[in-house]
Design an enzyme around this catalytic site. Sequence first.
Site, short mmCIF file in Angstrom:
data_model
loop_
_atom_site.label_atom_id
_atom_site.label_comp_id
_atom_site.label_asym_id
_atom_site.label_seq_id
_atom_site.Cartn_x
_atom_site.Cartn_y
_atom_site.Cartn_z
N ASN A 127 -19.22 19.69 10.80
CA ASN A 127 -19.71 19.85 12.18
C ASN A 127 -21.24 19.80 12.25
O ASN A 127 -21.83 20.10 13.27
CB ASN A 127 -19.20 21.16 12.79
CG ASN A 127 -19.78 22.39 12.10
OD1 ASN A 127 -20.45 22.29 11.08
ND2 ASN A 127 -19.52 23.56 12.66
N HIS B 178 -23.34 21.61 10.37
CA HIS B 178 -24.09 22.82 10.03
C HIS B 178 -24.79 22.67 8.68
O HIS B 178 -24.33 21.94 7.80
CB HIS B 178 -23.21 24.08 10.10
CG HIS B 178 -22.25 24.31 8.98
ND1 HIS B 178 -21.08 25.04 9.13
CD2 HIS B 178 -22.25 23.94 7.68
CE1 HIS B 178 -20.44 25.11 7.98
NE2 HIS B 178 -21.12 24.44 7.09
N GLU C 35 -24.70 26.97 12.87
CA GLU C 35 -23.66 26.20 13.55
C GLU C 35 -24.25 25.42 14.72
O GLU C 35 -25.37 25.72 15.18
CB GLU C 35 -22.56 27.15 14.04
CG GLU C 35 -21.92 28.00 12.95
CD GLU C 35 -20.98 27.22 12.02
OE1 GLU C 35 -21.07 25.97 11.95
OE2 GLU C 35 -20.16 27.88 11.34
N ASP D 253 -26.74 31.85 2.14
CA ASP D 253 -25.90 32.66 3.04
C ASP D 253 -24.91 33.53 2.29
O ASP D 253 -24.70 33.38 1.09
CB ASP D 253 -25.16 31.74 4.03
CG ASP D 253 -24.70 30.42 3.42
OD1 ASP D 253 -24.53 30.37 2.19
OD2 ASP D 253 -24.53 29.45 4.16
C1 F6R Z 1 -22.90 27.08 1.63
C2 F6R Z 1 -23.37 26.59 2.92
C3 F6R Z 1 -22.59 25.62 3.74
C4 F6R Z 1 -21.96 24.48 2.91
C5 F6R Z 1 -21.18 23.53 3.82
C6 F6R Z 1 -20.44 22.46 3.02
O1 F6R Z 1 -23.81 27.99 1.07
O2 F6R Z 1 -24.37 27.03 3.35
O3 F6R Z 1 -23.43 25.06 4.71
O4 F6R Z 1 -22.95 23.79 2.24
O5 F6R Z 1 -20.25 24.25 4.58
O6 F6R Z 1 -19.45 23.08 2.25
P1 F6R Z 1 -18.66 22.28 1.13
O7 F6R Z 1 -19.65 21.94 0.07
O8 F6R Z 1 -17.62 23.28 0.62
O9 F6R Z 1 -18.07 21.09 1.79
#
Ligand code: F6R
Length: 241
Positions: A136, A138, A143, A67
């Site tokens: 959450n 995702h 989401e 992303d």
């Molecule tokens: C990042 C991504 C997100 C993260 C998720 C966890 O490229 O796609 O889904 O993997 O938000 O983020 P952290 O590792 O910062 O807790």
Amino acid sequence: MNLVKTKDYDTMSEEACKLLAQRLHTLTDPVLGLATGSTPEGMYQCLINQYNQQQISFKNVTTFNLDEYIGLAADDPNSYQYFMNENLFKHIDIQKNKTHLPNGVATDLKKECTDYEQKITDVGGIDLQVLGLGTNGHIAFNEPGTDFDGRTDIVDLAQATLDANARFFDSIEDVPTQALTMGIQSIMEAKEIILLVSGEHKAEALAEVINGDVTEAFPASILQKHNNVTVIADEAALAKV
Ligand code: F6R
């Protein structure tokens, strides 16, 4: 789902690094799906160390990131392109033209999404996808409520995600509210997936991934349906499993 339990963040990172390094040795032209965020940073550092010790090479590796924020250019320190350059790409022998992230400042964002999918198809799909987990539920920026059959697209970020990611920005108002993200379907087509989870703040979410119902209300639950998923998680994250 395979489950690898580790003591803490560092050992989680080492286990993930070991698995990736093994795949780099066995696959001829590995295609990796990569994630940003705090979770994979230690794994990237370990891969850089292995590269410096000449144990692995990225010469034949192609990468696709999950992303990118809409509106942040590659030279913006909060863009995921910048994150990848700083945390991995500039330290290893990967060919720059084999690294891919969606372009969050493309003039035609819809076309950017279809082109991104096409590029993944053109190289024969993703061999190994690395995922982090949102509190959450995702995965990438899919989401809660996202269709399971979605592909790379423009998405609105949930308030929980804006709150969680505000730590990287000067203020929450600076966090982009939209992103380009690979879809659940794109992720599920990867031949192998590793999900990295660390910390007690992820414990509830991880319990839901492993033991909860498969529902679009909790996107990561779809991983129960993939036939080659390894969850690498530390004790704190596994506290509620
Ligand atoms: C990042 C991504 C997100 C993260 C998720 C966890 O490229 O796609 O889904 O993997 O938000 O983020 P952290 O590792 O910062 O807790």
